[in-house]
Design an enzyme around this catalytic site. Structure first.
Site, PDB file in Angstrom:
ATOM      1  N   LYS A   1     -19.988 -63.117  -1.219  1.00 26.22           N
ATOM      2  CA  LYS A   1     -19.644 -63.450  -2.598  1.00 26.22           C
ATOM      3  C   LYS A   1     -18.923 -62.273  -3.221  1.00 26.22           C
ATOM      4  O   LYS A   1     -19.298 -61.114  -3.000  1.00 26.22           O
ATOM      5  CB  LYS A   1     -20.919 -63.755  -3.388  1.00 26.22           C
TER       6      LYS A   1
ATOM      7  N   TYR B   1     -18.982 -56.492  -4.409  1.00 27.03           N
ATOM      8  CA  TYR B   1     -18.060 -56.356  -5.531  1.00 27.03           C
ATOM      9  C   TYR B   1     -17.287 -55.033  -5.444  1.00 27.03           C
ATOM     10  O   TYR B   1     -17.836 -54.025  -5.002  1.00 27.03           O
ATOM     11  CB  TYR B   1     -18.812 -56.395  -6.859  1.00 27.03           C
TER      12      TYR B   1
ATOM     13  N   ASP C   1     -30.925 -65.230 -10.774  1.00 27.01           N
ATOM     14  CA  ASP C   1     -31.713 -63.998 -10.747  1.00 27.01           C
ATOM     15  C   ASP C   1     -31.501 -63.161 -11.999  1.00 27.01           C
ATOM     16  O   ASP C   1     -31.982 -62.034 -12.082  1.00 27.01           O
ATOM     17  CB  ASP C   1     -31.345 -63.171  -9.517  1.00 27.01           C
TER      18      ASP C   1
END
EC number: 2.2.1.10
Length: 288
Positions: A197, A167, A48
């Site tokens: 992730k 994150y 992406d």
């Protein structure tokens, strides 16, 4: 009543029980998880970056890159919705994930990820799963947290898995701090994600805390491209820590031989090879 359970009425009686509907929804979600992984392990290649970085190496001819990495062993590729027609003919029956938010490096703040698609639109363009990025600890955390909760609720109505890119990022946060990363992955689980992730803490010992912070399958981001040895050792350390795989972009699609590096990474994740064995199998020089 859970959001993915529906009561269907037939006259004055329930035509289907809650538990039957729940099983149907769970069967759909599980079958789609199997399309983006193999036996509970995941090798996803996010592509992406055309939104974030522009048409960089590996993305101009995205058709050839998708073909190479899926032939090399990637379980799934991940893109924004608009390039779906370029992905499907070239993914060699592998999984497809549509990313739902984004930002650019030339905009005012890269951490300010904005919605770019919806669950319904991802389904229309043939997605097996959706993904959503949240920067935990940033100024945009409250909005992104709300949106992730909404995405998981809506996706699960349709039996669509959600990959949360969670994150630890903020003005007072070190991105490799295992405590902060552990908080980020736990937040993803709490908000209903199916796979998470996150960034790598740098070594297997510290990353075990991250993996133990959630019951979700944890996969790591790859970051900018390193040497073949660095990539293979990062993947091996991740798996040694008990993670479920990787979601690596630039390390794979910007490689001079995307098929070969994909073969090496797949060998570590799916065949439990050492970093050295994997590179030898893929015929890649360690320090290139």
């Amino acid at each position: 009543m859970p959001s993915n359970v529906y009561r269907i009425r037939n006259g004055n009686k329930d035509g289907l029980t809650q538990i039957h509907i729940t099983k149907l929804m769970d069967a759909g979600l599980q079958s789609r998880l199997e399309r983006i992984g193999t036996d509970g392990r995941y090798f996803v290649v996010p592509m992406d970056h055309g939104v974030t970085l522009g048409p960089v190496k590996g993305l101009k001819d995205i058709e050839s890159t998708v073909d190479a990495i899926t032939r090399g062993g990637a379980d799934a590729v991940l893109t924004q919705k608009g390039v779906a027609p370029r992905v499907h003919p070239n993914k060699n029956t592998k999984g497809f994930i549509v990313h739902l938010n984004g930002s650019t490096v030339i905009g005012p703040d890269e951490d300010d990820k904005r919605l770019t698609s919806s669950v319904e639109e991802a389904i229309r363009v043939g997605a097996d799963a959706v993904s959503f990025h949240i920067n935990v600890g940033s100024n945009y955390e409250p909005t992104q947290m709300t949106q992730l909760g909404e995405v998981t609720e809506k996706a699960h109505r349709f039996g669509i898995p959600v990959l949360a890119m969670a994150y630890a990022r903020g003005p007072d946060i070190a991105g490799d701090d295992p405590e902060a990363i552990g908080h980020a992955v736990r937040l993803a689980e709490e908000l209903g994600a199916d796979v998470v992730k996150t960034g790598y803490s740098g070594d297997a010992d510290s990353f075990r805390h991250v993996v133990e912070s959630t019951r979700l399958p944890v996969v790591i981001a790859g970051g900018s491209k390193g040497t073949n040895r660095q990539t293979a050792e990062m993947v091996r350390g991740t798996m040694d820590a008990g993670a479920a795989g990787v979601s690596m972009g630039r390390s794979i699609f910007q490689h001079d031989d995307p098929e070969a590096i994909s073969r090496a990474v797949s060998a570590i994740i799916h065949d439990d090879r050492s970093a050295e064995e994997a590179l030898e199998l893929a015929e890649l020089a360690p320090d290139e």
